[in-house]
Design an enzyme around this catalytic site. Structure first.
Site, mmCIF file in Angstrom:
data_model
loop_
_atom_site.group_PDB
_atom_site.id
_atom_site.type_symbol
_atom_site.label_atom_id
_atom_site.label_comp_id
_atom_site.label_asym_id
_atom_site.label_seq_id
_atom_site.Cartn_x
_atom_site.Cartn_y
_atom_site.Cartn_z
ATOM 1 N N HIS A 97 -0.118 3.972 -3.069
ATOM 2 C CA HIS A 97 1.213 4.577 -3.194
ATOM 3 C C HIS A 97 1.396 5.334 -4.507
ATOM 4 C CE1 HIS A 97 5.111 5.401 -1.805
ATOM 5 N NE2 HIS A 97 5.436 4.213 -1.318
ATOM 6 N N ARG A 98 0.481 5.173 -5.452
ATOM 7 C CA ARG A 98 0.542 5.969 -6.677
ATOM 8 C C ARG A 98 0.233 7.430 -6.400
ATOM 9 N NH1 ARG A 98 -3.783 2.851 -10.231
ATOM 10 N NH2 ARG A 98 -4.888 3.262 -8.268
#
Length: 424
Positions: free
Chosen positions: A397-398
């Site tokens: 999700h980064r």
């Protein structure tokens, strides 16, 4: 002048290697470029060649020793010159006198003669500490039938496991002996396996380290879709029927189509083909498509280079060749590194759906399940038989947001449900 033979850096993640077997003994003549030993890295067992010519004066790391990268393992010199053994670095660990062969389980996600046979089967001893003596055909058949080689007794020359041993092992449930008097009952007697402490191979240590790194440092999220696999199943059957009539017949697997569809979906949504680089996001300009292959030591991910530019047939051929070399432990470092996206398919094992672990530094991995026949509701609200395929995307999700992951799966669905597009 005497020269050190050192443990080479054979993969980017390698910190130490294991000397599996010496092909030369002390006092033997050695030529530059000649293979003198086999070394196990964290990924595969590879040949070690000499860079100098002379006499193998001293082996400082016997078979079974773990040695740090650049650590001395032998000395090559002239016949009569004095050699200095005092500067030799100590091996990372000394070999044990009695090491039992072990085949580590594979992990989903990311994160190898005409002589007379003996009258009675002899257990197949490991060659060089961790490799079982088995013919290439036996290894291939064992992989296809999911029969652990470590549980078999070899009846070939020198106790080597051959094809008939694998087939016999399958009939006996993959064990060394027969039914043990259990007959047709569900409850046999005796232990289910040899009770022992199995040392971690270099590969298993790397798998453990990278999976822990992935799950503790990468914020995973998961997106799942279920697609209509009937068009894909039908097209594959039709194509394979025609391919059987060619001078060189071949077959396409369902996984070949998934690989091709994934490469094309990434072309359309390149935001999934990235990695987190600390203070930036690395966007890749091509699809280096990795796919998980289970081998006795664990899991390895060969890479199909520039997959976005290759036809379905080219991807199929390359995937089969890479998988075969992976199972034989013959992949070169450049064939399993620098992947930008990974596919893990457990459908052939009957797994309907699962979530894989992101393979760092990549930002996504696609988990592919089994094609399941089930009742579905069609566009006319009728309940009809269907064939469904679960696809689960794990994302970092980064790097990847939900909308990007969803867009990728939308494109993948369109390609899988209209597979003729993959032939263009």
């Amino acid at each position: 002048m005497a020269k050190d033979v050192t443990m080479p850096l054979l993969s980017p993640s390698m910190t130490e290697g294991t000397v599996v077997k010496w092909l030369k003994k002390e006092g033997d003549a050695v030529k530059s470029g000649e293979i003198i030993a086999e070394v196990e890295t964290d990924k595969a067992t590879m040949d070690l060649e000499a860079f100098d010519s002379g006499i193998l004066r001293k082996i400082t790391a016997p078979a079974g020793s773990k040695v740090a990268v650049n650590g001395r393992i032998a000395i090559i010199g002239t016949k009569d010159e004095a050699i200095d053994e005092s500067a030799a670095p100590a091996p990372a660990s000394a070999p044990k006198q009695e090491a039992a062969p072990a085949a580590a389980p594979s992990a989903p996600g990311a994160g190898s003669a005409s002589a007379p046979y003996p009258a009675s089967p002899a257990p197949a001893a490991p060659s060089g500490g961790s490799r079982l003596k088995a013919s290439p055909l036996a290894k291939k058949v064992a992989t296809e039938l999911n029969v652990p080689l470590a549980n078999l007794s070899g009846t070939g020359p020198g106790g080597r496991i051959v094809k008939r041993d694998v087939l016999a092992g399958q009939a006996n449930g993959g064990s060394r002996g027969g039914s043990g008097g259990a007959g047709w009952g569900l409850h046999g007697s005796g232990p289910i396996a040899k009770e022992e402490k199995i040392p971690l191979s270099n590969m298993r240590q790397t798998i453990a380290r990278r999976l822990l790194e992935s799950k503790t440092t990468i914020p995973h999220f998961y997106l799942e879709i279920e697609v209509d696999a009937a068009p894909l199943v039908e097209l594959r059957a039709s194509l394979n029927k025609g391919f059987e009539k060619l001078p060189k017949p071949f077959k396409l697997s369902l996984n070949d189509f998934i690989l091709k569809a994934t490469a094309e979906a990434i072309r359309r949504v390149p935001g999934i083909n990235c990695s987190f680089a600390g203070d930036s996001i690395q966007q890749y300009g091509s699809v280096q498509l990795a796919f998980a292959v289970a081998i006795p030591q664990g899991l390895i991910t060969p890479v199909i280079r520039d997959a976005q530019d290759k036809t379905l047939k080219a991807i199929s051929d390359e995937a089969k060749a890479l998988a075969a070399r992976a199972k034989e432990g013959k992949l070169k470092p450049e064939e399993y590194t620098t992947g930008t996206f990974t596919i893990s398919n457990l459908g052939m094992y009957g797994i309907d759906r699962f979530s894989a672990i992101v393979n760092p530094p990549q930002a996504g991995i696609l988990a592919v399940g089994n094609v399941v026949k089930k009742a579905v509701v069609n566009d006319a609200d009728q309940i009809v038989p269907g064939q469904r395929l679960s696809l689960t995307l794990s994302c970092d999700h980064r790097v990847v947001d939900g909308a990007v992951g969803a867009s990728f799966l939308q494109e993948l669905r369109a390609l899988v449900e209209s597979p003729a597009l993959l032939l263009l």
